[in-house]
Design a protein around this motif. Structure first.
Motif, PDB file in Angstrom:
ATOM      1  N   VAL A   1       5.232  10.037  11.372  1.00  0.00           N
ATOM      2  CA  VAL A   1       4.170   9.043  11.165  1.00  0.00           C
ATOM      3  C   VAL A   1       4.580   8.107  10.025  1.00  0.00           C
ATOM      4  O   VAL A   1       4.465   6.876  10.130  1.00  0.00           O
ATOM      5  CB  VAL A   1       2.823   9.715  10.816  1.00  0.00           C
ATOM      6  N   TYR A   2       5.085   8.713   8.952  1.00  0.00           N
ATOM      7  CA  TYR A   2       5.514   7.934   7.780  1.00  0.00           C
ATOM      8  C   TYR A   2       6.593   6.934   8.186  1.00  0.00           C
ATOM      9  O   TYR A   2       6.564   5.767   7.779  1.00  0.00           O
ATOM     10  CB  TYR A   2       6.023   8.890   6.695  1.00  0.00           C
ATOM     11  N   ASP A   3       7.546   7.371   8.997  1.00  0.00           N
ATOM     12  CA  ASP A   3       8.640   6.490   9.410  1.00  0.00           C
ATOM     13  C   ASP A   3       8.104   5.237  10.116  1.00  0.00           C
ATOM     14  O   ASP A   3       8.656   4.153   9.956  1.00  0.00           O
ATOM     15  CB  ASP A   3       9.606   7.226  10.352  1.00  0.00           C
ATOM     16  N   ASP A   4       7.040   5.372  10.891  1.00  0.00           N
ATOM     17  CA  ASP A   4       6.496   4.219  11.626  1.00  0.00           C
ATOM     18  C   ASP A   4       5.492   3.405  10.810  1.00  0.00           C
ATOM     19  O   ASP A   4       5.332   2.213  11.058  1.00  0.00           O
ATOM     20  CB  ASP A   4       5.807   4.685  12.929  1.00  0.00           C
ATOM     21  N   PHE A   5       4.782   4.034   9.856  1.00  0.00           N
ATOM     22  CA  PHE A   5       3.632   3.346   9.233  1.00  0.00           C
ATOM     23  C   PHE A   5       3.621   3.337   7.709  1.00  0.00           C
ATOM     24  O   PHE A   5       2.598   3.020   7.115  1.00  0.00           O
ATOM     25  CB  PHE A   5       2.318   3.978   9.732  1.00  0.00           C
ATOM     26  N   HIS A   6       4.739   3.705   7.045  1.00  0.00           N
ATOM     27  CA  HIS A   6       4.649   3.734   5.581  1.00  0.00           C
ATOM     28  C   HIS A   6       4.385   2.320   5.053  1.00  0.00           C
ATOM     29  O   HIS A   6       4.879   1.334   5.584  1.00  0.00           O
ATOM     30  CB  HIS A   6       5.884   4.371   4.942  1.00  0.00           C
ATOM     31  N   GLY A   7       3.510   2.275   4.047  1.00  0.00           N
ATOM     32  CA  GLY A   7       3.104   0.988   3.477  1.00  0.00           C
ATOM     33  C   GLY A   7       1.988   0.314   4.272  1.00  0.00           C
ATOM     34  O   GLY A   7       1.434  -0.694   3.842  1.00  0.00           O
ATOM     35  N   LYS A   8       1.632   0.870   5.426  1.00  0.00           N
ATOM     36  CA  LYS A   8       0.623   0.217   6.284  1.00  0.00           C
ATOM     37  C   LYS A   8      -0.667   1.018   6.405  1.00  0.00           C
ATOM     38  O   LYS A   8      -1.700   0.466   6.768  1.00  0.00           O
ATOM     39  CB  LYS A   8       1.205   0.024   7.689  1.00  0.00           C
TER      40      LYS A   8
ATOM     41  N   MET B   1       0.838  -1.195   0.000  1.00  0.00           N
ATOM     42  CA  MET B   1       0.000   0.000   0.000  1.00  0.00           C
ATOM     43  C   MET B   1       0.877   1.251   0.000  1.00  0.00           C
ATOM     44  O   MET B   1       1.831   1.338   0.770  1.00  0.00           O
ATOM     45  CB  MET B   1      -0.865  -0.028   1.274  1.00  0.00           C
ATOM     46  N   GLU B   2       0.539   2.186  -0.881  1.00  0.00           N
ATOM     47  CA  GLU B   2       1.282   3.455  -0.890  1.00  0.00           C
ATOM     48  C   GLU B   2       0.702   4.360   0.213  1.00  0.00           C
ATOM     49  O   GLU B   2      -0.510   4.434   0.379  1.00  0.00           O
ATOM     50  CB  GLU B   2       1.093   4.124  -2.265  1.00  0.00           C
ATOM     51  N   THR B   3       1.580   5.010   0.967  1.00  0.00           N
ATOM     52  CA  THR B   3       1.115   5.941   2.002  1.00  0.00           C
ATOM     53  C   THR B   3       1.255   7.365   1.492  1.00  0.00           C
ATOM     54  O   THR B   3       2.362   7.839   1.249  1.00  0.00           O
ATOM     55  CB  THR B   3       1.939   5.761   3.297  1.00  0.00           C
ATOM     56  N   LYS B   4       0.116   8.037   1.281  1.00  0.00           N
ATOM     57  CA  LYS B   4       0.149   9.405   0.747  1.00  0.00           C
ATOM     58  C   LYS B   4       0.226  10.409   1.904  1.00  0.00           C
ATOM     59  O   LYS B   4      -0.415  10.211   2.936  1.00  0.00           O
ATOM     60  CB  LYS B   4      -1.111   9.667  -0.081  1.00  0.00           C
ATOM     61  N   ILE B   5       1.033  11.435   1.709  1.00  0.00           N
ATOM     62  CA  ILE B   5       1.065  12.545   2.672  1.00  0.00           C
ATOM     63  C   ILE B   5       0.481  13.754   1.967  1.00  0.00           C
ATOM     64  O   ILE B   5       1.087  14.281   1.032  1.00  0.00           O
ATOM     65  CB  ILE B   5       2.505  12.853   3.152  1.00  0.00           C
ATOM     66  N   PHE B   6      -0.726  14.165   2.378  1.00  0.00           N
ATOM     67  CA  PHE B   6      -1.401  15.281   1.716  1.00  0.00           C
ATOM     68  C   PHE B   6      -1.687  16.397   2.720  1.00  0.00           C
ATOM     69  O   PHE B   6      -2.019  16.120   3.874  1.00  0.00           O
ATOM     70  CB  PHE B   6      -2.742  14.828   1.118  1.00  0.00           C
ATOM     71  N   GLY B   7      -1.605  17.628   2.263  1.00  0.00           N
ATOM     72  CA  GLY B   7      -2.045  18.766   3.062  1.00  0.00           C
ATOM     73  C   GLY B   7      -3.571  18.761   3.145  1.00  0.00           C
ATOM     74  O   GLY B   7      -4.243  17.936   2.512  1.00  0.00           O
ATOM     75  N   CYS B   8      -4.093  19.727   3.897  1.00  0.00           N
ATOM     76  CA  CYS B   8      -5.532  19.763   4.144  1.00  0.00           C
ATOM     77  C   CYS B   8      -6.245  20.509   3.015  1.00  0.00           C
ATOM     78  O   CYS B   8      -6.412  21.707   3.093  1.00  0.00           O
ATOM     79  CB  CYS B   8      -5.753  20.448   5.491  1.00  0.00           C
ATOM     80  N   ARG B   9      -6.596  19.783   1.946  1.00  0.00           N
ATOM     81  CA  ARG B   9      -7.332  20.384   0.836  1.00  0.00           C
ATOM     82  C   ARG B   9      -8.642  19.635   0.643  1.00  0.00           C
ATOM     83  O   ARG B   9      -8.815  18.538   1.200  1.00  0.00           O
ATOM     84  CB  ARG B   9      -6.495  20.310  -0.446  1.00  0.00           C
TER      85      ARG B   9
END
Ligand code: AMP
Ligand code: MG
Length: 332
Positions: free
Chosen positions: A155-162, A1-9
């Motif tokens: 957060v990404y460091d702990d949960f990327h791909g999850k 699973m790709e983990t997306k990091i998005f701003g609040c839009r």
């Protein structure tokens, strides 16, 4: 699973809503630390949060709601002092524990007959909670026992791909988790210290206790029984008056070929100038804001992190010291 990091839009909020309605888990910015959120009405979604974190099954989650959510739907009763505290401090870094109406998944409170509710002030958290218009069960968005996350990257460091999505609101201004306040008794009682202090609560409620578990009793806030917030390197802890011993510890680690780093308030850092230091800052608020980022930074560089306890102890420092003690395994 790709983990997306998005701003609040608009699009990312709509996507967050889609995931939450599918019982997926979404991480989001708050003013304290990032949260790992799930639909509090869904057993499946709430259980995912525990599984993802490796969280013990007896450590309950906090239900997060937007500022206009009617919490009387979720709780059984509210003492008058609690209503006054809500008006004074919410939205903000105060979690209030009420007798539960048992409408949310039983996994949220781990079988306790209480429910912890929080109304975060972060605009990102508010926009997300408005978009879903559901109570969102969320603990901090870190692997269990690891340091809490204060940036989307943590957060990404702990949960990327999850997890599918992190709603990025930049660094958290508060930096330590919310104050948890038991509002089930005649007088409010602090279960976990935070940025809303005992003094601030007592001013509104007339009185405020601090909970201490009695021997043999199930703790009211089970999470506080665990070692927490720990950096992944060896640690040592000294009081301010033990500076000479702390320097000895540093030199021994260097002599053994290790990479020691001090963690202390600005004033002590200045006196330790020839050594490697991480500066917690000057004020309690600054120390709260910097603590977790420094712990995560330290674990990447240090073989041994050596803390020297700040001199100030009360007000916001009670919360900072609680997290420091837990991170360094200091029994108090
Ligand atoms: P976290 O969000 O990871 O900081 O964890 C939530 C904190 O809130 C933990 O320390 C829990 O023990 C506490 N908590 C959540 N629900 C309750 C509850 N019903 N009663 C007492 N403490 C709670
Ligand atoms: Mg946590």
């Amino acid at each position: 699973m790709e983990t997306k990091i998005f701003g609040c839009r608009r699009e990312s909020l709509a996507l967050a809503r889609e995931y939450i309605l599918k019982d997926d888990v979404v991480a989001f910015h708050t003013e304290t630390v990032y949260g790992l959120g799930a639909n509090a009405f869904s057993d499946e979604a709430v259980r995912k949060v525990f599984a993802l974190k490796g969280r013990p099954a007896d450590n309950p989650l906090i239900a997060h709601v937007h500022r206009d959510y009617d919490i009387s739907r979720l709780i059984d009763r509210e003492p008058p002092y609690a209503a006054a505290l809500r008006r004074a401090f919410l939205p903000g870094p105060l979690t209030m524990v009420y007798p539960s109406a048992k409408r949310v998944s039983r996994y949220v409170s781990c079988g306790l007959d209480t429910l912890a509710i929080r109304v975060p002030s972060s605009p990102v958290a508010q926009a997300f909670l408005w978009e879903v218009d559901l109570p969102i069960a969320a603990p901090s968005a870190n692997l269990s026992k690891h340091v809490s996350p204060v940036t989307a990257q943590h957060v990404y460091d702990d949960f990327h791909g999850k997890i599918p999505l992190i709603l990025d609101g930049g660094p958290c201004a508060g930096g330590i988790e919310s104050t948890v306040l038991d509002c089930t008794g005649e007088v409010p009682q602090i279960l976990r210290a935070g940025l809303v202090t005992r003094e601030m609560i007592a001013e509104i409620a007339g009185d405020c206790g601090i909970y201490a578990a009695k021997a043999g009793e199930r703790p009211k806030s089970p999470g506080m029984a665990y070692k927490h917030y720990s950096p992944r390197c060896r640690t040592a802890y000294f009081q301010a008056e033990e500076r000479a011993a702390a320097i000895g510890c540093y030199q021994d680690e260097r002599a053994a070929g290790g990479e020691p780093i001090f963690l202390c308030e600005s004033e002590i850092c200045a006196a330790l100038a020839p050594y490697r230091v991480l500066d917690l800052g000057e004020t309690p608020e600054e120390m709260a804001r910097r603590l977790y980022a420094l712990l995560r930074n330290a674990e990447r560089q240090a073989t041994l992190l050596i803390a020297i306890e700040p001199k100030q102890k009360d007000g916001v420092m009670a919360g900072v010291l609680n997290r420091l003690h837990r991170a360094f395994g200091v029994i108090t």
